[in-house]
Design a protein around this motif. Structure first.
Motif, short mmCIF file in Angstrom:
data_model
loop_
_atom_site.label_atom_id
_atom_site.label_comp_id
_atom_site.label_asym_id
_atom_site.label_seq_id
_atom_site.Cartn_x
_atom_site.Cartn_y
_atom_site.Cartn_z
N THR A 298 46.17 39.36 43.59
CA THR A 298 46.98 38.83 42.50
C THR A 298 48.30 38.31 43.07
N GLU B 86 45.46 36.45 38.86
CA GLU B 86 44.49 36.62 39.94
C GLU B 86 44.27 35.29 40.63
N SER C 283 39.10 35.28 42.83
CA SER C 283 38.23 36.41 42.50
C SER C 283 36.75 36.09 42.72
#
Length: 163
Positions: free
Chosen positions: A130, A139, A142
């Motif tokens: 993050t 974020e 991911s």
């Protein structure tokens, strides 16, 4: 690596960008080749029953199986159409995420106040990354695998420290 820098970190220029996208193991042309090959492989056993009533009994099941394969691969492909772009210009860092449904999300912060955080466990994915700069924490990356997120974390720390 499914991300690309405008220039590799540490950056000589104060302005740079980073583009991230999910890894694609099956390209569009390979998708067509795979579905075509599957059709051929399903058609071979049907050659033995051409001209009989058995063909009409088997044909709906083969058709349903082909449709299921095509549908599943197409849904998987569409979900992977995600793009994240981190752009740093002047004092401002901007993260833009284009989701699979073509909607956009943006985040902006002062580049000198951004901190990058790594959560080895406890996040939605292992080695969750993050960035915090201002009131929101967002974020990044991911959809990358664990090893790629670790490399991205190191690169982001180095890039933001150098500027």
């Amino acid at each position: 690596m499914p991300y690309e820098w405008s220039s590799p970190p540490p950056h000589k220029s104060p302005d740079w960008s980073l583009s991230l996208w999910p890894y694609r193991s099956l390209l569009r042309k390979d998708f067509v080749i795979f579905v075509g090959g599957t059709i051929v492989m399903f058609a071979l056993p049907l050659l033995a029953v051409i001209g009989s009533a058995v063909l009409w009994g088997l044909l709906p099941f083969f058709g349903l199986a082909l449709w299921g394969i095509w549908f599943a691969l197409n849904v998987s492909y569409k979900r992977g159409e995600v793009l994240e772009v981190l752009t740093v210009k002047g004092d401002i860092a901007n993260l833009m995420r284009q989701n699979a449904d073509k909607s956009h999300q943006t985040w902006e912060a002062n580049r000198y106040w951004i901190t990058v955080h790594l959560y080895p466990t406890g996040g939605p994915v292992p080695n969750y990354i993050t960035m915090r700069g201002g009131p929101r924490e967002v974020e990044i990356g991911s959809f990358l695998d664990e090893r790629e997120r670790l490399e991205l974390y190191d690169d982001l720390k180095r890039a933001l420290k150098a500027t």
